[in-house]
Structures are given as C-alpha cells and as structure tokens.
Design a protein around this motif. Structure first.
Motif, PDB file in Angstrom:
ATOM      1  N   UNK A 194      -5.098  -0.631 -13.199  1.00  0.00           N
ATOM      2  CA  UNK A 194      -6.194  -0.517 -12.249  1.00  0.00           C
ATOM      3  C   UNK A 194      -5.799  -0.986 -10.865  1.00  0.00           C
ATOM      4  N   UNK A 195      -4.973  -2.032 -10.812  1.00  0.00           N
ATOM      5  CA  UNK A 195      -4.521  -2.557  -9.525  1.00  0.00           C
ATOM      6  C   UNK A 195      -3.746  -1.499  -8.743  1.00  0.00           C
ATOM      7  N   UNK A 196      -2.848  -0.781  -9.418  1.00  0.00           N
ATOM      8  CA  UNK A 196      -2.039   0.212  -8.713  1.00  0.00           C
ATOM      9  C   UNK A 196      -2.839   1.469  -8.366  1.00  0.00           C
ATOM     10  N   UNK A 197      -3.823   1.813  -9.183  1.00  0.00           N
ATOM     11  CA  UNK A 197      -4.715   2.915  -8.811  1.00  0.00           C
ATOM     12  C   UNK A 197      -5.483   2.544  -7.543  1.00  0.00           C
ATOM     13  N   UNK A 198      -5.958   1.302  -7.481  1.00  0.00           N
ATOM     14  CA  UNK A 198      -6.656   0.829  -6.284  1.00  0.00           C
ATOM     15  C   UNK A 198      -5.733   0.840  -5.073  1.00  0.00           C
ATOM     16  N   UNK A 199      -4.482   0.448  -5.282  1.00  0.00           N
ATOM     17  CA  UNK A 199      -3.504   0.433  -4.186  1.00  0.00           C
ATOM     18  C   UNK A 199      -3.272   1.834  -3.637  1.00  0.00           C
ATOM     19  N   UNK A 200      -3.116   2.802  -4.540  1.00  0.00           N
ATOM     20  CA  UNK A 200      -2.904   4.187  -4.111  1.00  0.00           C
ATOM     21  C   UNK A 200      -4.134   4.723  -3.391  1.00  0.00           C
ATOM     22  N   UNK A 201      -5.314   4.408  -3.923  1.00  0.00           N
ATOM     23  CA  UNK A 201      -6.557   4.866  -3.293  1.00  0.00           C
ATOM     24  C   UNK A 201      -6.695   4.317  -1.872  1.00  0.00           C
ATOM     25  N   UNK A 202      -6.425   3.020  -1.711  1.00  0.00           N
ATOM     26  CA  UNK A 202      -6.479   2.420  -0.369  1.00  0.00           C
ATOM     27  C   UNK A 202      -5.431   3.043   0.542  1.00  0.00           C
ATOM     28  N   UNK A 203      -4.264   3.370  -0.021  1.00  0.00           N
ATOM     29  CA  UNK A 203      -3.216   4.008   0.767  1.00  0.00           C
ATOM     30  C   UNK A 203      -3.620   5.392   1.245  1.00  0.00           C
ATOM     31  N   UNK A 204      -4.297   6.140   0.383  1.00  0.00           N
ATOM     32  CA  UNK A 204      -4.780   7.477   0.774  1.00  0.00           C
ATOM     33  C   UNK A 204      -5.800   7.350   1.903  1.00  0.00           C
ATOM     34  N   UNK A 205      -6.693   6.369   1.808  1.00  0.00           N
ATOM     35  CA  UNK A 205      -7.676   6.148   2.873  1.00  0.00           C
ATOM     36  C   UNK A 205      -6.978   5.795   4.187  1.00  0.00           C
ATOM     37  N   UNK A 206      -5.966   4.946   4.107  1.00  0.00           N
ATOM     38  CA  UNK A 206      -5.194   4.572   5.306  1.00  0.00           C
ATOM     39  C   UNK A 206      -4.514   5.782   5.931  1.00  0.00           C
ATOM     40  N   UNK A 207      -3.852   6.579   5.100  1.00  0.00           N
ATOM     41  CA  UNK A 207      -3.148   7.757   5.607  1.00  0.00           C
ATOM     42  C   UNK A 207      -4.116   8.760   6.222  1.00  0.00           C
ATOM     43  N   UNK A 208      -5.263   8.972   5.574  1.00  0.00           N
ATOM     44  CA  UNK A 208      -6.271   9.898   6.106  1.00  0.00           C
ATOM     45  C   UNK A 208      -6.777   9.434   7.461  1.00  0.00           C
ATOM     46  N   UNK A 209      -7.028   8.134   7.581  1.00  0.00           N
ATOM     47  CA  UNK A 209      -7.504   7.595   8.861  1.00  0.00           C
ATOM     48  C   UNK A 209      -6.458   7.783   9.955  1.00  0.00           C
ATOM     49  N   UNK A 210      -5.192   7.573   9.608  1.00  0.00           N
ATOM     50  CA  UNK A 210      -4.126   7.743  10.593  1.00  0.00           C
ATOM     51  C   UNK A 210      -4.026   9.186  11.078  1.00  0.00           C
ATOM     52  N   UNK A 211      -4.119  10.147  10.149  1.00  0.00           N
ATOM     53  CA  UNK A 211      -3.990  11.550  10.547  1.00  0.00           C
ATOM     54  C   UNK A 211      -5.184  12.009  11.381  1.00  0.00           C
ATOM     55  N   UNK A 212      -6.370  11.527  11.046  1.00  0.00           N
ATOM     56  CA  UNK A 212      -7.542  11.849  11.867  1.00  0.00           C
ATOM     57  C   UNK A 212      -7.363  11.292  13.274  1.00  0.00           C
ATOM     58  N   UNK A 213      -6.892  10.046  13.360  1.00  0.00           N
ATOM     59  CA  UNK A 213      -6.696   9.414  14.672  1.00  0.00           C
ATOM     60  C   UNK A 213      -5.625  10.145  15.471  1.00  0.00           C
ATOM     61  N   UNK A 214      -4.513  10.496  14.815  1.00  0.00           N
ATOM     62  CA  UNK A 214      -3.433  11.171  15.531  1.00  0.00           C
ATOM     63  C   UNK A 214      -3.866  12.545  16.028  1.00  0.00           C
ATOM     64  N   UNK A 215      -4.664  13.247  15.226  1.00  0.00           N
ATOM     65  CA  UNK A 215      -5.167  14.559  15.641  1.00  0.00           C
ATOM     66  C   UNK A 215      -6.077  14.431  16.855  1.00  0.00           C
ATOM     67  N   UNK A 216      -6.918  13.408  16.872  1.00  0.00           N
ATOM     68  CA  UNK A 216      -7.818  13.214  18.005  1.00  0.00           C
ATOM     69  C   UNK A 216      -7.064  12.813  19.268  1.00  0.00           C
ATOM     70  N   UNK A 217      -5.937  12.132  19.090  1.00  0.00           N
ATOM     71  CA  UNK A 217      -5.106  11.801  20.247  1.00  0.00           C
ATOM     72  C   UNK A 217      -4.499  13.067  20.844  1.00  0.00           C
ATOM     73  N   UNK A 218      -4.338  14.097  20.002  1.00  0.00           N
ATOM     74  CA  UNK A 218      -3.816  15.368  20.487  1.00  0.00           C
ATOM     75  C   UNK A 218      -2.408  15.683  20.063  1.00  0.00           C
ATOM     76  N   UNK A 219      -1.836  14.892  19.170  1.00  0.00           N
ATOM     77  CA  UNK A 219      -0.469  15.125  18.707  1.00  0.00           C
ATOM     78  C   UNK A 219      -0.500  15.909  17.403  1.00  0.00           C
ATOM     79  N   UNK A 220       0.182  17.035  17.396  1.00  0.00           N
ATOM     80  CA  UNK A 220       0.266  17.878  16.201  1.00  0.00           C
ATOM     81  C   UNK A 220       1.705  18.325  16.006  1.00  0.00           C
ATOM     82  N   UNK A 221       2.113  18.582  14.768  1.00  0.00           N
ATOM     83  CA  UNK A 221       3.499  19.022  14.543  1.00  0.00           C
ATOM     84  C   UNK A 221       3.776  20.367  15.194  1.00  0.00           C
ATOM     85  N   UNK A 222       5.016  20.523  15.630  1.00  0.00           N
ATOM     86  CA  UNK A 222       5.425  21.759  16.285  1.00  0.00           C
ATOM     87  C   UNK A 222       6.566  22.393  15.483  1.00  0.00           C
TER      88      UNK A 222
END
Length: 515
Positions: A194-222
């Motif tokens: 359960x601990x590692x499932x929670x860790x992965x879930x929190x990691x997915x939330x972190x990664x999602x937040x980062x990609x949303x923030x980076x997209x709003x900044x205007x940086x996208x892969x080329x």
C-alpha cells in the motif's frame, strides 16, 4: 506628460531601463531563492518526521526492506537523469529559445533510460541475493522511476526559466500528498504494498501538476528530435552522471550490503540511524551551503584568494560548532533517544547511532571543502577521492559486517568518510597562518565540547532531558567565553544571514558595524 520623442537622445532611456531591469532581476532572484529555501526546509522537515513515524509503523524488518528498496531507487535514479537535468538548466537558462528542443530531447532519451534503469535494479536485486518478496516489492516501487522522470523533466525546464515558485509549491504539495496517502494506506493495513501504491499515486499527481504548469508557461516539445542537442546532453551529462552515481552508491552501499549479509532486520536498525544522520546534514548543512555557493563562486572567480580561504575556515568551523554538540548528545544518549524516536523494536539502533552520528560531524565539515573544490573546477580530483572512499567503504563492510554485525556498517562508513575528508583537505595549500587560526579555534572548541560531555555523562542517569537543558546553554557559554568565536566570525555570520533569503528582515532588527 512628455512623449519619448522629445527626449534629447536615446541614451536618456538607457539608465532608467537598466536600473529597472536590475531591480526586477534582483526581486526575481530574491523571490526564487526564498521560495526554494522555504520549500526545501518545509519538505525536508516533513519527510524527516514522516520517516520517524514510518519506522514505528513498519517495524525493524519492514523498515529494513523499505530502506533497501529506497537505497536501490536512489542509486537507480542516476541512470534516467544521466546528468542531463543540470545540462538542461544551464543551457536553457542561457538560451531560453532552445527550451522546446531540449524538452523533446529529454522526452526522447530519459524515459528510455528509466526503463533501462528499472531492468538494472531488478538484476541488481538478484545479484545481491535478495528474497522474492523484496524483489516483488521492488518491481512495484520501481515504477516510480518512470513516473518521477517525467516530472523531473518539467521540473528542470521550470528551473531554467526561473519560474522557481512553481516547483517550490509543487514539491511541497507532493510531500504532503505522499504522507497523507501513505498514512491512509498503512492505516488500512496495506503494508509496504500500500505504501508504494501511495507513492506512485503521489508521483503521478506531481508529474501531472508539472506538465500542466509547463504547458501554461508555454514550453512544448518540438519534433523532429534535434540530434545535436541530444548528443550534447549525453556527452556533457556523462561526467555528472558518474559523479552522481558514486555519491549515491557511497551513501547507500552500507544498507544494500547489510541486507545481503545480515538480512532486512539489521538494515532496519541501520536505516533508522541513517535517517537521523541524513536529517541533520540536510537541514543544518546542505541548505546553507546551497545558499552560499554563489557567493563562494564570485569570491573565487574575482581572485580574492585570502577572502575565499577565510570563508572556508569560517564555514567549516560553524558546521563543526553546530554538529559537535549534536554528536555528543546523540552518542551519549543513544539508548533513550532510539527508544523515544523509533520504538522498542529498534534497541540495536543505539549501537549504530552512537557511532554513525560522528559521521555527521566529519561530513558537514568535509562538505564545505568539497564545495570549494567544485568552485575551483576541480571536480575530477573530488571524483577520484569519492571513488576511493567508496572502494574503502565496500571493503570495510565486507570485513566488518560478518564479524561485528550491523555496528560494523557504522564503523566502515565513519572510517571511509574520515579518509575522504583527509583526501579533500590535502588538496588545498593553505598558508601557515590559516592552519594557526584553525588550531586556535579547534582547541578552544574542544574545551567547550569537553565541558558538555562531562555534563551529559553526569546528568544522563538523572534524566536525559535535564542533560540537554543544562548542557546546551553551558556549551554555548563556553564557546563564547573561550574565545572560539571571534569578532570576524560574527561579521561573517551577519553577512551570510543578511545575504540569505529573509536577510532583509534580519538586517532590520540586527544592526552591526562591520570591520
């Protein structure tokens, strides 16, 4: 209002524009530094408390498995990063228009390296002879390598764009979410799974937040991929990756080998001691050194050798002054301290902690001089010294663990770290007066430490807290009375306090005329 066309010359526009730019840059730098410092302190403090709670929740054997998997993941995380994170921050900060090309290169290479790293970890677990349950848990926990890699790619882009408030908020929120989810999972009886499932879930939330923030900044892969950028990232990142691997392997070799030789229960005792040591170093030393690194770099690059050596002397002495009483307290009060912090299952942690805590003293002093070598662009020498320390540590672990038990891991680590400090110190050619001042500081500080040690030895049988209440102010008084802290020490403390985040508040209430 006067229009720009009526100004006498274009030069009239340059001064206010430059001043405005400088003021804006200063405000942004101060805001970024403050955000990162507050984020680091709050996140590390929360993680430290969580690690203490986790030990009681999992017990010594479960905590040993957790510590072993954490050590493997820390070493394995070097491969997906491959030193490219620092390259991205450096290059994109200098050439912001290339951010999209670096982002596409990172997205192409780093997830592949994360998959390779996952496979390497599974092979390493087999080679170490770990049991099937630990390997199965590692297979689950290793998913975090890929998830965290995708988040780290965005993190580095945001740092390069000097949008540091965003990573600071996300990092702190991530730790909070992780702790909440993990506590729920453990409270429901999920155990390590359960601990590692929670860790992965929190990691997915972190990664999602980062990609949303980076997209709003205007940086996208080329795309298509710029092969020149990818090749440059790999070549320039390789030396950094090697240095990072040696650092992580050195930090975690004791836990990996202890599990292989003594089993997870012994590693649980060792991990508990490591949590204390790591927490002290991260909170008291690392944050300060990161803050003063730019000042050290400017001082050295401007040719002020005497001032640079003066800063090394004072920073090393301050770290020693802070770590010495903690080491004395922890070493002499290790038995009750282990019980209070970790619970009755961690009785053998006291035997580890009373030795391992002295690693903190050696490490905090050594980190100052190690940072000085980096400032002088002598990272190759530091790399050789670290590699030699790792080899010595592994050799000592192989000899001591079967004969002494888990306490041997602490002895091996302390000897290896002392050898590294010696190697780093011999890399400098300090003048005779520098060593003279250092000896004067050391014997005076030694008197204060001896006084504290006597007080703790006399009062610990009465009550450990009483030893702390009386001992700490006595130590501080002895440091001041003995002259261990001179006027120029206070001058540097004042300069550093006012230069760090929140320094304006310090300067408002602490007025000092500098020599």
């Amino acid at each position: 209002m006067e229009s720009p066309s009526t100004l006498e010359s274009p030069a009239d526009l340059s001064v206010p524009t430059a001043e405005a730019a400088t003021e804006s840059t200063t405000r942004r730098a101060a805001r970024n530094a403050t955000a990162m410092a507050l984020s680091q302190i709050s996140a590390k403090g929360l993680l430290f408390i969580w690690q203490l709670m986790l030990a009681r929740w999992l017990g010594d054997e479960g905590y040993g498995v957790y510590g072993t998997i954490g050590a493997l993941l820390a070493v394995g995380a070097v491969l997906p990063d491959f030193g490219m994170g620092m390259i991205v921050v450096r290059d994109v900060a200098n050439h912001p228009k290339d951010a999209s090309r670096y982002l596409s290169a990172s997205l192409t290479m780093q997830p592949v390296l994360a998959v390779v790293g996952y496979g390497v970890l599974m092979i390493a677990a087999i080679l170490f002879g770990y049991d099937s349950e630990l390997r199965a848990l590692l297979a689950l926990a290793g998913v975090s390598l890929l998830v965290d890699t995708l988040g780290n790619i965005c993190h580095n882009q945001l740092l390069a764009a000097e949008r540091m408030v965003i990573p600071a908020v996300i990092s702190t929120a991530h730790v909070g979410i992780l702790v909440v989810l993990a506590a729920i999972a453990l409270g429901l009886g999920g155990g390590l799974w359960g601990l590692y499932v929670a860790t992965i879930t929190a990691g997915v939330a972190r990664t999602s937040a980062y990609w949303i923030a980076l997209t709003r900044v205007g940086t996208r892969p080329q795309f298509p991929l710029d092969r020149g950028v990818a090749r440059s990232m790999l070549i320039n990142g390789a030396p950094l990756a090697m240095a990072a691997f040696l650092a992580q392997a050195y930090n975690h070799a004791d836990k990996l080998i202890t599990t292989a030789v003594l089993g997870a229960e012994g590693t649980g005792q060792l991990t508990a001691g490591f949590v204390i040591v790591f927490g002290v170093v991260e909170i008291l030393s690392t944050t300060v050194l990161v803050a003063v690194f730019p000042l050290m770099s400017r001082t050295y690059s401007s040719g002020q050798r005497a001032m640079f050596e003066f800063m090394l002397e004072k920073l090393a002495f301050f770290n020693l002054t802070l770590s010495l009483p903690l080491a004395i307290y922890t070493s002499l009060l290790a038995v009750p301290l282990s019980g209070w912090l970790f619970g009755p299952e961690f009785t053998r942690t006291a035997d580890v902690l009373k030795i391992l805590i002295w690693y903190t003293v050696v490490n905090m002093v050594g980190n100052v001089f190690a940072q000085a070598l980096l400032t002088q662009n002598r990272q190759r020498r530091l790399l050789v010294i670290r590699a030699s320390g790792l080899a010595l540590n592994i050799a000592l672990l192989a000899v001591l663990l079967p004969r002494v038990g888990v306490q041997g891991a602490a002895i091996a680590t302390l000897i290896a770290e002392t050898t590294i400090l010696t190697g780093i110190l011999t890399s400098f050619d300090f003048p005779a007066d520098w060593w003279g001042r250092a000896r004067s500081h050391l014997w005076r500080l030694g008197l204060a430490a001896a006084g504290l040690m006597i007080i703790v030895l006399l009062l610990r049988r009465v009550h450990p807290l009483l030893a702390g209440i009386i001992g700490l102010p006595t130590y501080a008084a002895l440091v001041l009375v003995s002259g261990a802290v001179a006027r120029d020490d206070w001058d540097l403390i004042y300069r550093l306090a006012t230069a760090m985040p929140g320094g304006a508040v310090v300067a408002r209430y602490w007025k000092r005329k500098l020599a």
